[in-house]
Scaffold this active site. Structure first.
Site, PDB file in Angstrom:
ATOM      1  N   HIS A 226     -19.022  -7.556  -4.914  1.00 21.98           N
ATOM      2  CA  HIS A 226     -18.135  -8.991  -4.603  1.00 21.98           C
ATOM      3  C   HIS A 226     -18.718  -9.608  -3.471  1.00 21.98           C
ATOM      4  CE1 HIS A 226     -15.293  -9.802  -7.983  1.00 21.98           C
ATOM      5  NE2 HIS A 226     -14.976  -8.532  -7.868  1.00 21.98           N
TER       6      HIS A 226
ATOM      7  N   ASP B 215      -2.739 -15.310 -13.208  1.00 23.27           N
ATOM      8  CA  ASP B 215      -2.614 -14.180 -13.647  1.00 23.27           C
ATOM      9  C   ASP B 215      -2.974 -13.814 -15.235  1.00 23.27           C
ATOM     10  OD1 ASP B 215      -2.486 -11.868 -12.011  1.00 23.27           O
ATOM     11  OD2 ASP B 215      -0.693 -11.110 -13.035  1.00 23.27           O
TER      12      ASP B 215
ATOM     13  N   TYR C 138     -14.235 -10.487 -17.137  1.00 25.96           N
ATOM     14  CA  TYR C 138     -15.103  -9.358 -16.707  1.00 25.96           C
ATOM     15  C   TYR C 138     -16.371  -9.049 -17.877  1.00 25.96           C
ATOM     16  CZ  TYR C 138     -11.677  -8.119 -13.414  1.00 25.96           C
ATOM     17  OH  TYR C 138     -10.678  -8.071 -12.260  1.00 25.96           O
TER      18      TYR C 138
HETATM   19  N1  BES Z   1     -10.679  -8.943  -7.585  1.00 27.04           N
HETATM   20  C1  BES Z   1     -10.375  -7.886  -8.598  1.00 27.04           C
HETATM   21  C2  BES Z   1      -9.019  -7.631  -8.587  1.00 27.04           C
HETATM   22  C3  BES Z   1      -7.858  -8.659  -9.028  1.00 27.04           C
HETATM   23  C4  BES Z   1      -8.148  -9.568 -10.157  1.00 27.04           C
HETATM   24  C5  BES Z   1      -6.933  -8.893  -8.203  1.00 27.04           C
HETATM   25  C6  BES Z   1      -7.186 -10.582 -10.295  1.00 27.04           C
HETATM   26  C7  BES Z   1      -6.251 -10.104  -8.607  1.00 27.04           C
HETATM   27  C8  BES Z   1      -6.365 -10.740  -9.559  1.00 27.04           C
HETATM   28  C9  BES Z   1     -11.030  -6.614  -8.469  1.00 27.04           C
HETATM   29  O1  BES Z   1     -12.333  -6.915  -7.810  1.00 27.04           O
HETATM   30  C10 BES Z   1     -11.191  -5.784  -9.687  1.00 27.04           C
HETATM   31  O2  BES Z   1     -11.718  -6.292 -10.585  1.00 27.04           O
HETATM   32  N2  BES Z   1     -10.715  -4.736  -9.786  1.00 27.04           N
HETATM   33  C11 BES Z   1     -10.935  -3.833 -10.855  1.00 27.04           C
HETATM   34  C12 BES Z   1     -12.084  -2.893 -10.675  1.00 27.04           C
HETATM   35  C13 BES Z   1     -12.945  -2.494 -11.745  1.00 27.04           C
HETATM   36  C14 BES Z   1     -13.171  -3.534 -12.760  1.00 27.04           C
HETATM   37  C15 BES Z   1     -13.900  -1.564 -11.186  1.00 27.04           C
HETATM   38  C16 BES Z   1      -9.519  -3.118 -11.228  1.00 27.04           C
HETATM   39  O3  BES Z   1      -8.791  -3.427 -10.328  1.00 27.04           O
HETATM   40  O4  BES Z   1      -9.495  -2.597 -12.038  1.00 27.04           O
HETATM   41 ZN    ZN Z   2     -13.797  -7.439  -9.524  1.00 26.23          ZN
END
Ligand code: BES
Ligand code: ZN
Length: 626
Positions: free
Chosen positions: A323, A399, A407
């Site tokens: 990121h 959200d 993803y």
């Molecule tokens: N940026 C995200 C977390 C997030 C997304 C927070 C949307 C608030 C709103 C973070 O980079 C992420 O994608 N985290 C994933 C990690 C995984 C894909 C390795 C998670 O938290 O599971």
């Molecule tokens: Zn992410």
């Protein structure tokens, strides 16, 4: 007069050509929605925009309140007579302009449940800065105040924030959209025996006696990357530019788990250009952190559930590090373009993992993601508009758009491009995308144009079968989605077959399995298993109460589907300690499907809710119909 008519005629023609031109590239554009307008923020940066923040906050662990001021340097763009900030649950005490002592009038508009209240402040041509004195509510959605018993050390309280997507406004009055960037400096006052860290490169590395810390983030960032954590935190160096922070009892374990961090940064730089942020550190938070990780610049926030003791869940670090390019350098302009952050980051994450641990390994992880995507598509339905990459979150909570589609459909789309033109050309293209859009916010449409101009036009014959518009603007998964074969899962499938056909469980064959192999095994067992089969599985592999949260979670889910109640007390303990939303939702969701399950879910939730961050509480409250 004639001249006016002729000019008007030409203007109309030119507009029409322009319109048809865009229409051709983006046939699904919905004319009622402006593609770059941020419907999740009240701010109007096109009229008056923030440039730099000086934040000064005191953390009061008695009252669970942050208080102080946000002094914003601003720029008036259109002779605007006001600047509008997003706020949510903030108490505004007073506002001064240009660091003057006289206070100015302001208006706090009515509260919207999702967006909060717009703060309107009158400005004039002489207004260079706006200083807002305020305090947060103890219930500020971004902030979680933990009692000592919710931490690993058990002696000191802890605080952390989570600003993405639109929660920064619950602890800082700001123009809270990813399209606005600013630099910041900050001063944080906290109890003397605690350390406070932020999303900056110059964090402290030891606790200082005064309880006062200073920070500077000289690179412009959007508000969702503002972050703060306070606790009895220790630091351990990994290499010259990387290190880990964690609570004192955890820090050695964390440093061991993330020993490859430094190499990850090197590999990432080799792929897509130099790291722009100075230091790269990770802080592992207490288990109530609602996400796996959060890419706060210079300092990733992470869940302790990835500290598996065998380094098998480090792709989370690769993800959050990635990121630093996809997201933090080159940012989705609005939350409708969320896939530009997360889809690109998944792609980049797997490339880092492949470079460090081989294609067999990264494809195993990618294959699991595709399995998740298929389940999400089944749940949502192929025609659900939320299965488009380009979202429409107008009037909704962003959200709602934050799921596997951005993803993993995003990832498959980029992998398809790589497969279409070949890695060499694709990598050059991607590097130029990041470099040319560094410190900018970008829309999906800008990406499509850049793709057309810099890759498709020079490789037209190769792209004849890739329908870009279908991938981005239509629902479901296009038929040309890449197939990801995970060679290491062949052996797992054989074990599943041996178990289901011959009731055989081979402990030797499974001895060297990584978390991913276990997940593939558990998730691909038949949905319906007998109590005896579940007994046998647990006796052989000790899934119940397993310290690996990924494995425990997958197992409990399978058991719930089969009404296997022997897990109940271990599952309850799990749900009362871990607050990571990804683990909570499937378990509570599955329990809620039956009457007896609902009763159990409510009982556990009543005990566990107080320990969850508001992000998890909110989603679960909705599930329980509160
Ligand atoms: N940026 C995200 C977390 C997030 C997304 C927070 C949307 C608030 C709103 C973070 O980079 C992420 O994608 N985290 C994933 C990690 C995984 C894909 C390795 C998670 O938290 O599971
Ligand atoms: Zn992410």
């Amino acid at each position: 007069m004639n001249k006016i008519i002729t000019t008007t005629f030409f203007v109309i023609i030119i507009c029409l050509i322009g319109y048809v031109g865009t229409k051709k590239t983006h046939p699904q554009k919905n004319n009622s929605t402006d593609m770059s307008h941020d419907y999740n923020s009240y701010a109007q940066p096109e009229n008056a925009v923030v440039k730099h923040l000086s934040l000064n906050l005191n953390a009061d662990f008695e009252k669970n309140i942050l208080s102080g001021y946000a002094n914003w340097q601003i720029e008036r763009v259109n002779n605007a007579n006001e600047i509008i900030f997003d706020t949510h649950d903030l108490t505004i005490e007073k506002i001064t302009l240009n660091d003057d002592s006289t206070t100015t009038n302001f208006e706090l508009k009515s509260v919207d449940k999702i967006l909060g209240s717009a703060l309107h402040i009158p400005i004039s041509s002489t207004t260079k800065s706006v200083k807002i004195f305020y305090h947060t509510s103890p219930n500020a959605a971004a902030v979680q105040w933990l009692k000592p018993e919710q931490t690993a050390g058990k002696k000191q309280p802890f605080l952390f924030t989570q600003s993405e997507a639109i929660l920064a406004r619950t602890w800082i009055p700001c123009e809270d959209g990813p399209g606005v960037r600013f630099t910041y400096d900050a001063t944080i006052h906290c109890p003397k025996n605690l350390m406070a860290v932020m999303s900056v490169a110059d964090n402290p590395q030891s606790i200082n006696a005064s309880g006062e810390y200073h920070y500077a983030q000289p690179k412009p960032i959007p508000s969702y990357l503002m972050a703060l954590a306070i606790g009895e935190i220790a630091f351990k160096k990994i290499n010259e530019r990387c290190g880990v922070y964690a609570e004192l009892p955890m820090v050695d374990k964390v440093a061991w788990e993330f020993a490859d961090m430094g190499k990850m940064v090197d590999v990432a730089e080799n792929l897509y250009g130099s790291y722009a942020w100075g230091r790269y550190d990770v802080i592992v938070l207490p288990p109530s952190f609602p996400f796996g990780g959060m890419e706060n610049p210079c300092l990733t926030f992470a869940t302790p559930t990835v500290i598996a003791g065998d380094r098998s869940l480090v792709s989370l670090v690769a993800h959050e590090l990635a990121h630093s390019w996809s997201g933090n350098l080159c940012t989705n302009a609005t939350w409708n373009d969320f896939w530009l952050n997360e889809g690109f980051t998944m792609y980049f994450q797997f490339r880092i993992m492949e470079a460090l641990y081989g294609k067999d390994y990264s494809d195993m992880e990618a294959n699991l993601c595709v399995q998740d995507l298929q389940n999400t598509l089944k749940d949502f339905g192929e025609k659900n508009p939320d299965t488009k990459l380009k979202l429409d979150l107008k009037g909704r909570n962003p959200d709602d758009g934050m799921n596997d589609i951005a993803y993993n459909k995003g990832y498959l789309f980029l992998r398809l491009m790589e497969e279409t033109v070949g890695r060499e050309k694709w990598d050059l293209f991607l590097k130029s995308w990041f470099t040319e859009h560094a410190f900018q916010s970008v829309t999906t449409e800008e990406f499509v144009d850049f793709l057309n101009n810099n890759l498709i036009q020079s490789n037209k014959e190769k792209f004849t079968k890739v329908n870009i518009n279908e991938w981005i603007y239509e629902t479901g998964l296009p038929a040309n989605a890449p197939i990801i074969n995970a060679s290491r899962f062949v052996a797992i499938d054989l074990q599943i077959k041996n178990f289901t056909t011959k009731n055989e469980l081979d402990k030797n064959a499974t001895a060297k399995w990584s978390t991913h192999e276990w997940l593939h095994f558990i998730n691909n067992l038949p949905e319906k298993l007998s109590q005896k089969q579940l007994d046998d599985l647990d006796a052989a592999y000790h899934f119940t109460g397993n310290n690996n949260c990924e494995i425990a979670d997958a197992w409990y889910y399978l058991c719930l589907k089969n009404n296997y109640t022997k897990i109940n007390s271990a599952m309850e303990k799990f749900l009362c300690t871990v607050g990571r939303r990804k683990f909570l939702l499937p378990l509570y969701g599955e329990m809620n499907k039956t009457e007896s399950g609902k009763k159990l879910a409510k009982q556990i939730y009543a005990k566990a809710r107080g320990g969850y961050h508001s992000v998890s509480q909110q989603t679960l409250d909705e599930m329980f119909g509160k």
